[in-house]
Design a protein around this motif. Sequence first.
Motif, PDB file in Angstrom:
ATOM      1  N   THR A   1       1.010  -1.415   0.292  1.00  0.00           N
ATOM      2  CA  THR A   1       0.481   0.131   0.037  1.00  0.00           C
ATOM      3  C   THR A   1       1.334   1.383  -0.049  1.00  0.00           C
ATOM      4  O   THR A   1       0.970   2.115  -0.006  1.00  0.00           O
ATOM      5  N   THR A   2       2.165   1.709   0.722  1.00  0.00           N
ATOM      6  CA  THR A   2       3.078   2.259   1.114  1.00  0.00           C
ATOM      7  C   THR A   2       3.304   2.669  -0.402  1.00  0.00           C
ATOM      8  O   THR A   2       3.656   4.007  -1.196  1.00  0.00           O
ATOM      9  N   ALA A   3       3.848   1.241  -1.322  1.00  0.00           N
ATOM     10  CA  ALA A   3       4.877   1.503  -2.460  1.00  0.00           C
ATOM     11  C   ALA A   3       3.121   1.577  -3.798  1.00  0.00           C
ATOM     12  O   ALA A   3       3.960   3.433  -4.684  1.00  0.00           O
ATOM     13  N   VAL A   4       2.101   1.893  -3.352  1.00  0.00           N
ATOM     14  CA  VAL A   4       1.630   2.044  -4.485  1.00  0.00           C
ATOM     15  C   VAL A   4       1.088   3.588  -4.495  1.00  0.00           C
ATOM     16  O   VAL A   4       1.041   4.900  -5.086  1.00  0.00           O
ATOM     17  N   THR A   5       1.351   4.018  -3.227  1.00  0.00           N
ATOM     18  CA  THR A   5       0.444   5.390  -2.209  1.00  0.00           C
ATOM     19  C   THR A   5       1.733   6.453  -3.098  1.00  0.00           C
ATOM     20  O   THR A   5       1.444   7.328  -3.594  1.00  0.00           O
ATOM     21  N   LEU A   6       3.248   6.067  -2.573  1.00  0.00           N
ATOM     22  CA  LEU A   6       4.105   6.653  -3.491  1.00  0.00           C
ATOM     23  C   LEU A   6       3.672   6.885  -4.851  1.00  0.00           C
ATOM     24  O   LEU A   6       4.927   8.188  -5.245  1.00  0.00           O
ATOM     25  N   LEU A   7       3.601   5.760  -5.776  1.00  0.00           N
ATOM     26  CA  LEU A   7       4.092   6.021  -7.119  1.00  0.00           C
ATOM     27  C   LEU A   7       2.718   7.029  -7.426  1.00  0.00           C
ATOM     28  O   LEU A   7       2.950   7.549  -8.424  1.00  0.00           O
ATOM     29  N   GLY A   8       1.530   6.972  -6.511  1.00  0.00           N
ATOM     30  CA  GLY A   8       0.541   8.133  -7.067  1.00  0.00           C
ATOM     31  C   GLY A   8       0.707   9.446  -6.491  1.00  0.00           C
ATOM     32  O   GLY A   8       0.591  10.199  -6.854  1.00  0.00           O
ATOM     33  N   PHE A   9       1.937   9.072  -5.710  1.00  0.00           N
ATOM     34  CA  PHE A   9       1.872  10.647  -5.152  1.00  0.00           C
ATOM     35  C   PHE A   9       3.306  11.613  -5.640  1.00  0.00           C
ATOM     36  O   PHE A   9       3.434  13.131  -5.834  1.00  0.00           O
TER      37      PHE A   9
ATOM     38  N   LEU B   1       3.633  11.270   1.760  1.00  0.00           N
ATOM     39  CA  LEU B   1       3.607  10.172   2.140  1.00  0.00           C
ATOM     40  C   LEU B   1       3.254  10.098   3.428  1.00  0.00           C
ATOM     41  O   LEU B   1       2.277   9.136   4.244  1.00  0.00           O
ATOM     42  N   ILE B   2       4.731  10.601   4.344  1.00  0.00           N
ATOM     43  CA  ILE B   2       4.312   9.962   5.771  1.00  0.00           C
ATOM     44  C   ILE B   2       3.337  10.536   6.463  1.00  0.00           C
ATOM     45  O   ILE B   2       2.767  10.097   7.622  1.00  0.00           O
ATOM     46  N   PHE B   3       2.851  11.395   5.732  1.00  0.00           N
ATOM     47  CA  PHE B   3       1.630  12.576   6.677  1.00  0.00           C
ATOM     48  C   PHE B   3       0.081  11.447   7.043  1.00  0.00           C
ATOM     49  O   PHE B   3      -0.457  11.330   7.507  1.00  0.00           O
ATOM     50  N   VAL B   4       0.199  10.889   5.374  1.00  0.00           N
ATOM     51  CA  VAL B   4      -0.495   9.713   4.863  1.00  0.00           C
ATOM     52  C   VAL B   4      -0.572   8.446   6.058  1.00  0.00           C
ATOM     53  O   VAL B   4      -1.743   8.014   6.904  1.00  0.00           O
TER      54      VAL B   4
END
Length: 623
Positions: free
Chosen positions: A108-116, A142-145
Amino acid sequence: MAGILIRMKLAILRRSMTGGKATWMVVGGVIGIVLAGATIWLSLLDGTDPHVVADLLAAVYLMWALGWVIGPIWGGATVLRVEHFALLSVPRRRLAFGLLGAAFVGITTAVTLLGFLSLIVYAARLGVVPALVAVPGVVLQLIFVVLLSRVAMAVFGVVARSRTGAAFTGAVIAAMMVLAQSGWMVYVAIQVSGVLTTGFGPGFRTTVRAVPSGWALVAVESADTGDWWLVLAALAGLAALIVLLLLAWSRTLGSPRRARATIRGSRDARPARGGLYAGSAGPMLRKELRTWWRDPLRTQSVFVPVVWALGTALLPLTFDSKLLLPWAAPALAVMAGAAVSNLYGQDGTALWMTLLTGSERADLRGRQLAYLLIFGPITLVVAVVCTVWSGQTWTWPWVLALTPAMLGGGAGLGALVSVVALAPGPDAHKRPDNPLEHGDTTGQANLMVWGGLLPGIPAGALLGFGTVYDNAFLLWAAVPVGVATGVLLAWWLGNVAVRRLEARGAELLFLMRTGRTSTSVKIDVPKRAVWASIAGWTFGSIALFPQGIVPMIVLAAGLEVKSWFLALYLPGALQWPTAAVMVLLGGWLYYVAIKAAIASKPSAPSGDAAEPAEQQPAEFESV
């Protein structure tokens, strides 16, 4: 500390990537990558005003943040749980930093970083300086979410224990279900409104930037305009908010000191002499009504179908359509049945009191009557209000005939599924904070949703003939047929469930206590069958509903909407046949999924799971 926890999390993930769980993790990762790619594509839109692109990005970032907040409610429990480290002699802030470091290791974190990364892509279109500002903005965002998700999990863990929190949790779950199945309506509303060319209003533009998820975008836009004070304020505010969230989260990592709410009993303990509380089922009915009022899990079970039905019917109002309003009550009746598909599983091992007292029939009838008393008035109010609001008077026979049939059918089918397909869960005093970790009832809920449509067939046949031949007598004759169908199914299926409970009650209790049946066998299902089942359910749902049934509704209503419906882009003579083919294709894919899901090659019972049937009463007596 962080390195140890990261290695621990990787070891757990590596050993848990087996069977269906691994499949769903892969499917979820693929869906996440698609969403991240769509976010990056959004930042590359050409031919659109840059301010509109920025507004859309800000709205999408808000949705990403909400996804991280709702993750704990939707079932996204963390691998390393806080309670596992509650008794360690480690400073809370050190543990917080370690768990935060481990939180960044995951799909989930890797996917979110890709989106950001879309923020950097958008900033590069503005210039080199905004692109440089976007880099720390993406990191802070990213750290915030991630921290926001951890704090939300701690808050929901406390809130979900109360009835108010359970109601909120149920409403959020239902809202996610509505957006997952009908989110295309929001796209249609945006497309029809023309905001993609004219731009959003100042209120929307200000709101999506005022929330913390839009502060990194504010920094990038301010760097483009040379407003450096606003750049520093946005990034510094995001960093300060991260520190506050970290401090708040670290305070929740100690030993839990949460007291359970004490609910006083009724002052009037006198037995009822008449009315609904009379007879052998009367005490069971009173017990069930109090359980529906006091148990947070039951409160959640009430709000999920109500909010889902209303959300599904009200969402088309975003493009000024009242087409679905009259169908809110039948939809609520169907989904309410799914809410009672595991009543005995929710009560845990309390089943032993019913079995020892020999009150199986009274208990089950009391549960059915309580279900009707809870959902009946709510469904009636929804039927009257929504049908009157819609102004579609021709739907009255449909609503009045289908609603009681499906409500009564849900009472009977729900009771039967609760006994035949019980999903074991923890006792009420052992329930975890995550509201979705109370027993896996996905299969039972799906069975209730689709099976709950069958009771409407007799009344639906009369309604269909009455509509085709424009016969008012047939239309209104469907109403008593629907009522009779609901009453008959509630009584008959309930009677079948009673006999099943009387005959197999000991096995159900054994299942509740151990999580396995008394004659458990190992089922070997080929991986090809697993993938075929997943593909059938996924693509079958797409073909049957958004590409089949929904286009038929749009064509019947005469709406000028194309959206992503294939049939509506074809010439007029091919639209109805294409929609019909999609319905048949979806039904066939469902058949493939069900056939692939049937277990094959059962091996011999292993170990102590294969106890002789004559030993089961002794096991039951030891409770």
